[in-house]
Design an enzyme around this catalytic site. Sequence first.
Site, PDB file in Angstrom:
ATOM      1  N   PRO A   2       0.815  -1.217   0.000  1.00 12.58           N
ATOM      2  CA  PRO A   2       0.000   0.000   0.000  1.00 12.58           C
ATOM      3  C   PRO A   2       0.851   1.272   0.000  1.00 12.58           C
ATOM      4  O   PRO A   2       0.338   2.366  -0.238  1.00 12.58           O
ATOM      5  CB  PRO A   2      -0.830  -0.105   1.285  1.00 12.58           C
ATOM      6  CG  PRO A   2      -0.356  -1.297   2.024  1.00 12.58           C
ATOM      7  CD  PRO A   2       0.563  -2.081   1.150  1.00 12.58           C
ATOM      8  N   GLU A  35       1.169  -6.103   7.058  1.00  9.05           N
ATOM      9  CA  GLU A  35       1.983  -5.382   8.045  1.00  9.05           C
ATOM     10  C   GLU A  35       3.337  -5.032   7.463  1.00  9.05           C
ATOM     11  O   GLU A  35       4.025  -4.159   7.954  1.00  9.05           O
ATOM     12  CB  GLU A  35       2.169  -6.194   9.328  1.00  9.05           C
ATOM     13  CG  GLU A  35       0.910  -6.330  10.157  1.00  9.05           C
ATOM     14  CD  GLU A  35       0.104  -7.578   9.796  1.00  9.05           C
ATOM     15  OE1 GLU A  35      -0.801  -7.930  10.547  1.00  9.05           O
ATOM     16  OE2 GLU A  35       0.385  -8.195   8.753  1.00  9.05           O
ATOM     17  N   ARG A  38      -4.552  -7.942 -20.678  1.00  9.93           N
ATOM     18  CA  ARG A  38      -5.528  -7.614 -21.729  1.00  9.93           C
ATOM     19  C   ARG A  38      -4.997  -6.599 -22.734  1.00  9.93           C
ATOM     20  O   ARG A  38      -5.566  -6.435 -23.799  1.00  9.93           O
ATOM     21  CB  ARG A  38      -6.864  -7.164 -21.123  1.00  9.93           C
ATOM     22  CG  ARG A  38      -6.801  -5.895 -20.331  1.00  9.93           C
ATOM     23  CD  ARG A  38      -8.115  -5.630 -19.616  1.00  9.93           C
ATOM     24  NE  ARG A  38      -9.201  -5.243 -20.510  1.00  9.93           N
ATOM     25  CZ  ARG A  38      -9.286  -4.076 -21.139  1.00  9.93           C
ATOM     26  NH1 ARG A  38      -8.338  -3.161 -20.989  1.00  9.93           N
ATOM     27  NH2 ARG A  38     -10.298  -3.794 -21.926  1.00  9.93           N
ATOM     28  N   ASP A  97     -11.079   2.130 -24.371  1.00 11.89           N
ATOM     29  CA  ASP A  97     -11.341   1.961 -22.937  1.00 11.89           C
ATOM     30  C   ASP A  97     -11.383   3.287 -22.208  1.00 11.89           C
ATOM     31  O   ASP A  97     -10.692   4.232 -22.580  1.00 11.89           O
ATOM     32  CB  ASP A  97     -10.185   1.184 -22.268  1.00 11.89           C
ATOM     33  CG  ASP A  97     -10.263  -0.303 -22.497  1.00 11.89           C
ATOM     34  OD1 ASP A  97     -11.324  -0.781 -22.915  1.00 11.89           O
ATOM     35  OD2 ASP A  97      -9.242  -0.968 -22.254  1.00 11.89           O
TER      36      ASP A  97
HETATM   37 CL1  6GU Z   1      -0.373  -3.723  -3.388  1.00  8.64          CL
HETATM   38  N1  6GU Z   1      -1.082  -4.470  -0.980  1.00  8.64           N
HETATM   39  C1  6GU Z   1      -1.850  -4.371   0.104  1.00  8.64           C
HETATM   40  N2  6GU Z   1      -1.611  -5.210   1.119  1.00  8.64           N
HETATM   41  N3  6GU Z   1      -2.821  -3.494   0.258  1.00  8.64           N
HETATM   42  C2  6GU Z   1      -3.029  -2.675  -0.773  1.00  8.64           C
HETATM   43  C3  6GU Z   1      -2.294  -2.726  -1.945  1.00  8.64           C
HETATM   44  C4  6GU Z   1      -1.292  -3.642  -2.018  1.00  8.64           C
HETATM   45  N4  6GU Z   1      -2.734  -1.771  -2.771  1.00  8.64           N
HETATM   46  C5  6GU Z   1      -3.727  -1.171  -2.122  1.00  8.64           C
HETATM   47  N5  6GU Z   1      -3.912  -1.702  -0.920  1.00  8.64           N
END
Ligand code: 6GU
Length: 233
Positions: free
Chosen positions: A89, A116, A154, A169
């Site tokens: 994230p 984590e 795709r 798209d």
């Molecule tokens: Cl790539 N991993 C995790 N654990 N949570 C996320 C993410 C990735 N992208 C958005 N939230």
Amino acid sequence: MRVDILTLFPEMFESPLGCSTIKRAQEAHIVEIVLTNIRDFAQDKYRKVDDKPYGGGPGMVMMPGPVFDCFEHVQKLSPEKGRIILLTPQGQKFDQRKAAELSKENRLILISGKYEGFDERIRIGLQAEQISIGDYVLSGGELAAMVIIDAVVRLLPGVLGDENSAKDDSFSESAGGGLEYPQYTRPEVFRGLKVPEVLLSGDHKKIADWRRQQALERTQKWRPDLLKDDNKV
Ligand code: 6GU
């Protein structure tokens, strides 16, 4: 393209990769997707791959040893170095532009871990680029890896039946980086709602103009953020 996925949960990928577009792309040898279980590279008899964070705090952290060993094993499976991507994230946000960029590569190596986090030496040592699929936290990188693979595969030449069908798209260049125009198919009238007359006119120029206008209007209405210059694909 070859895609390697390093994960603790290879079984999560079976259904998404085994159906529909991605299945067909693999059968046509346009993409080869190889799953490797990080746990197979654990270094103790309990097959441990995560541990408590130094300094304290909640949750567990992915240990560097198994990830490094797994990565080094996987990288040698093919001569191409590959673009190394850590799913987290904390990464750069994935979008259509990034999908198009990744679709030009010969090899992707995706590493997914628990939320984590990874021991920081994994990111540093592997010189991996970090990618996130949006500002929310998933319990692991697996779903993110699947999202990225779907969006990238795709776009590979020959995957979509109609070579033009990715072109219009939403978010694509020909959509001006905005949303796609509205689509209709048969029947001509459905529950009192009629297909717009212009689409039945056979006038290709008029249809193209109408679609451009519609695309712009719905982008202004629903996703005005996409029209800002720094968001253009
Ligand atoms: Cl790539 N991993 C995790 N654990 N949570 C996320 C993410 C990735 N992208 C958005 N939230």
